[in-house]
Design a protein around this motif. Structure first.
Motif, PDB file in Angstrom:
ATOM      1  N   ASP A 206       1.685   8.073  13.022  1.00  0.00           N
ATOM      2  CA  ASP A 206       2.085   9.512  13.705  1.00  0.00           C
ATOM      3  C   ASP A 206       3.162  10.172  12.818  1.00  0.00           C
ATOM      4  O   ASP A 206       2.985  11.540  12.561  1.00  0.00           O
ATOM      5  N   LEU A 207       4.136   9.369  12.349  1.00  0.00           N
ATOM      6  CA  LEU A 207       4.862  10.045  11.416  1.00  0.00           C
ATOM      7  C   LEU A 207       4.233  10.689  10.029  1.00  0.00           C
ATOM      8  O   LEU A 207       4.651  11.987   9.699  1.00  0.00           O
ATOM      9  N   LEU A 208       3.241   9.657   9.756  1.00  0.00           N
ATOM     10  CA  LEU A 208       2.506  10.614   8.396  1.00  0.00           C
ATOM     11  C   LEU A 208       1.834  11.638   8.688  1.00  0.00           C
ATOM     12  O   LEU A 208       1.698  12.481   7.887  1.00  0.00           O
ATOM     13  N   GLU A 209       1.286  11.757   9.884  1.00  0.00           N
ATOM     14  CA  GLU A 209       0.657  12.573  10.478  1.00  0.00           C
ATOM     15  C   GLU A 209       1.350  14.051  10.565  1.00  0.00           C
ATOM     16  O   GLU A 209       1.048  15.132  10.012  1.00  0.00           O
ATOM     17  N   LEU A 229       6.499   2.181   6.513  1.00  0.00           N
ATOM     18  CA  LEU A 229       5.688   2.806   5.982  1.00  0.00           C
ATOM     19  C   LEU A 229       4.706   2.568   5.006  1.00  0.00           C
ATOM     20  O   LEU A 229       3.698   2.910   4.826  1.00  0.00           O
ATOM     21  N   VAL A 230       5.454   2.155   3.905  1.00  0.00           N
ATOM     22  CA  VAL A 230       4.648   1.517   2.603  1.00  0.00           C
ATOM     23  C   VAL A 230       3.867   0.285   2.741  1.00  0.00           C
ATOM     24  O   VAL A 230       2.724   0.483   2.543  1.00  0.00           O
ATOM     25  N   ARG A 235       0.337   3.784   2.177  1.00  0.00           N
ATOM     26  CA  ARG A 235       0.300   5.387   1.439  1.00  0.00           C
ATOM     27  C   ARG A 235       1.623   6.001   1.868  1.00  0.00           C
ATOM     28  O   ARG A 235       2.384   5.717   2.836  1.00  0.00           O
ATOM     29  N   LEU A 236       2.042   7.111   1.148  1.00  0.00           N
ATOM     30  CA  LEU A 236       3.181   8.108   1.606  1.00  0.00           C
ATOM     31  C   LEU A 236       2.277   9.242   1.814  1.00  0.00           C
ATOM     32  O   LEU A 236       1.321   9.566   1.168  1.00  0.00           O
ATOM     33  N   ARG A 256       8.364  -0.732  -5.692  1.00  0.00           N
ATOM     34  CA  ARG A 256       7.139  -0.941  -6.431  1.00  0.00           C
ATOM     35  C   ARG A 256       5.938  -0.483  -5.950  1.00  0.00           C
ATOM     36  O   ARG A 256       5.170   0.280  -6.639  1.00  0.00           O
ATOM     37  N   GLN A 257       5.686  -0.752  -4.833  1.00  0.00           N
ATOM     38  CA  GLN A 257       4.552  -0.676  -4.011  1.00  0.00           C
ATOM     39  C   GLN A 257       4.748   0.973  -3.944  1.00  0.00           C
ATOM     40  O   GLN A 257       3.446   1.673  -3.976  1.00  0.00           O
ATOM     41  N   ALA A 258       5.485   1.296  -3.644  1.00  0.00           N
ATOM     42  CA  ALA A 258       5.821   2.998  -3.077  1.00  0.00           C
ATOM     43  C   ALA A 258       5.394   3.690  -4.484  1.00  0.00           C
ATOM     44  O   ALA A 258       4.740   4.647  -4.507  1.00  0.00           O
TER      45      ALA A 258
END
Length: 560
Positions: A206-209, A229-230, A235-236, A256-258
């Motif tokens: 929901d935060l990403l949306e 999140l990551v 995804r960001l 590193r993933q982000a």
């Protein structure tokens, strides 16, 4: 610019870009001109109620445009706001109100008569407090930190902060958490748009949306939420230009993933105790730094006008590369602890040149090049989901329970790189039932102070000097699988397997409660993400919070 006050900075921006959007919120938008006009009306109403310089005003308002308007109106009268988290227990909010001395408690703009035409009192001075927020106290009583206009202005006018006109800055931090200072006034003092998230906790999906719908370009997230999140969503949000994280250790592997997921997003580690007004140091460019395979991320260099002193036990500077305690000085320091001169004198100390220094309790070392690296704590304080927690506060509250003779609390590392809180209790009677102790605590303290596990002991281990020997406290065993029926249906097995993986437990029964097994909202969010991936269903964090047991959650999946 540190001679400015918050209302001056915002009104100055309103004069420069009156038609620019100041607030983007679930109910619509508000221009800078409208923000000024409406906050002036509310300030007049507050003045009619006697709000003047140094007047505390408690705000029991959820995250919203209304909250921002009330904050600005209080500041225009010279008063300071005391944000109350609506999610905290009534008893905790009542203690905050009483300690702050606030006689006026507002639940919204409807509490004010904005038709009055009262002249505003004297404007605030840079040294007047802007807000009062409470942190955990080792004696059991939270301490109110009074941050001044000068401190806020020093933060939000930093030349290297990176917020520009045209940016959309997300407002998601709880208003009683000082990160909201950076979000709100960092946006409105610099001509950006403040994108106010809907009230309440949002799952990472929901935060990403929301961030993509609101076209957020600048955001601050706790380290724990950034990690979730990551790792959970992988995804960001598109369009995110600048992402600040902090409040706890930022993991290099997640950085590193982000960086791989969103190479165009600038990642910044922001360090600062509440007493230092959100940030004392900043480390931009985390993605490039993490690329060399390092295991820890530096917390960076001090803000402009701020000094970082790394000292030994005799208050002498330590050589670069050696560990010492961090003391911070500069215009970012809070005025002190509200109505606690003793506590203020103990933490805000004088340096050799007479300037005030804040003793952080954090151990750091200075790296080649000047950046600081966090090395741990000099005391028992821990960070739980970004909130500062003194175990002594939990111990004091536990001691008030009629069936508890003695109690101890400690923070221990969790599998996600953060910390979780454990409690140990010695009952008054062998037959005392302590099964409802976490529920009892939840009615008295914020959620981050409720331990993930409560262990019953016949006595607390003591050191030779008679103090609790924290190192001798037993490590809790894994929860037993005897707590309820085993999973049978595919949905039950999916829930059990997901909980086991997220919580790190050996078995889950269908009568088990997620939070009683040591879960929290961040781990629950991870469950939601895993279940979405496994089922393809649009499962939200709110859906999971409605299910009290693993069995109830499995049945809700079957009915979805």
């Amino acid at each position: 610019m540190t001679g400015s006050t918050v209302p001056e900075l915002v009104d100055r921006q309103a004069a420069v870009t009156p038609d620019a959007i100041a607030l983007h919120h679930p109910g619509g938008t508000l221009t800078y001109a409208a923000l000024k006009a409406r906050s002036d009306e509310l300030a007049a109403a507050l003045a009619a109620l006697g709000v003047r310089r140094e007047t505390p005003v408690a705000l029991q308002v959820p995250r919203s445009a209304e909250a921002v308007l009330l904050m600005l109106a209080v500041l225009k009268c010279g008063g300071f706001y005391v944000p109350l988290d609506p999610g905290h227990p009534d008893a905790h909010r009542a203690r905050t109100i009483a300690d702050s001395g606030a006689r006026l408690v507002l639940a919204g703009t409807a509490d004010l008569d904005s038709t009055v035409d009262t002249a505003l009192p004297e404007a605030p001075l840079p040294g007047n407090p802007a807000y009062l927020v409470y942190t955990s106290g080792s004696t059991g009583t939270p301490k109110g930190v009074a941050a001044t206009h000068e401190a806020v202005a020093n933060l939000v006018t930093q030349p290297g902060l990176g917020i520009e006109p045209g940016d959309r800055v997300m407002q998601y931090a709880p208003l009683a958490f000082d990160a909201s200072t950076f979000e709100i006034w960092g946006a409105l003092a610099r001509g950006a748009t403040l994108a106010v998230a809907p009230p309440g906790a949002l799952g990472t999906s929901d935060l990403l949306e929301f961030m993509e719908r609101a076209e957020v370009s600048v955001a601050w997230l706790t380290a724990g939420l950034f990690h979730e999140l990551v790792t959970a969503e992988k995804r960001l949000p598109a369009g995110l230009r600048l992402l600040f994280s902090g409040g706890d250790t930022v993991r290099a592997d997640v950085v590193r993933q982000a960086a791989a997921l969103a190479p165009e997003t600038v990642l910044v580690n922001g360090y600062g105790p509440t007493e230092c007004t959100t940030f004392a140091t900043l480390q931009p460019g985390l993605g490039a730094l993490a690329a060399d395979g390092r295991s820890t991320m530096p917390i960076g260099r001090p803000l402009a006008g701020v000094a970082a002193h790394v000292l030994d036990d005799r208050l002498a500077p330590v050589p670069d590369g050696e560990t010492g305690q961090l003391y911070v000085s500069g215009p970012n320091l809070a005025r002190g602890y509200h109505a606690r001169p003793g506590a203020t004198a103990a933490r805000f100390v004088a340096g050799p040149d007479g300037t005030r220094r804040y003793r952080t309790g954090d151990l750091v070392r200075r790296l080649p090049g000047g950046a600081l690296e966090f090395r741990g704590r000099a005391d028992r304080q821990v960070k739980i989901r970004g909130f500062r927690v003194e175990p002594g506060e939990l111990e004091a509250v536990l001691g008030e329970h009629p069936d508890v003779r003695a109690a101890a609390a400690v923070g221990v590392p969790d599998e996600a790189g953060g910390s979780r809180l454990l409690a140990y209790v010695v009952p008054e009677r062998d037959e005392a039932d302590l099964s409802a102790l976490r529920t009892w605590l939840a009615e008295r303290v914020p959620a981050y102070l409720v331990p993930s596990s409560v262990l019953r002991l016949p006595a607390l281990p003591l050191s030779p000097n008679g103090k609790v020997d924290v190192a001798a406290l037993p490590v809790p065993g894994e929860p037993s699988a005897e707590t309820g029926p085993a999973p049978v249906t595919p949905a039950e097995k999916l829930v059990a397997e997901t909980w086991q993986a997220v919580l790190g437990v050996d078995a889950v029964g269908m009568d088990d409660n997620f939070f009683e097994l040591g879960g929290d909202s961040l781990r629950m969010n991870r469950v939601a993400a895993e279940l979405r991936r496994a089922t393809g269903l649009p499962i939200a964090l709110a859906d999971l919070l409605l299910a009290e047991t693993a069995g109830e959650l499995a049945r809700s999946l079957e009915e979805h």
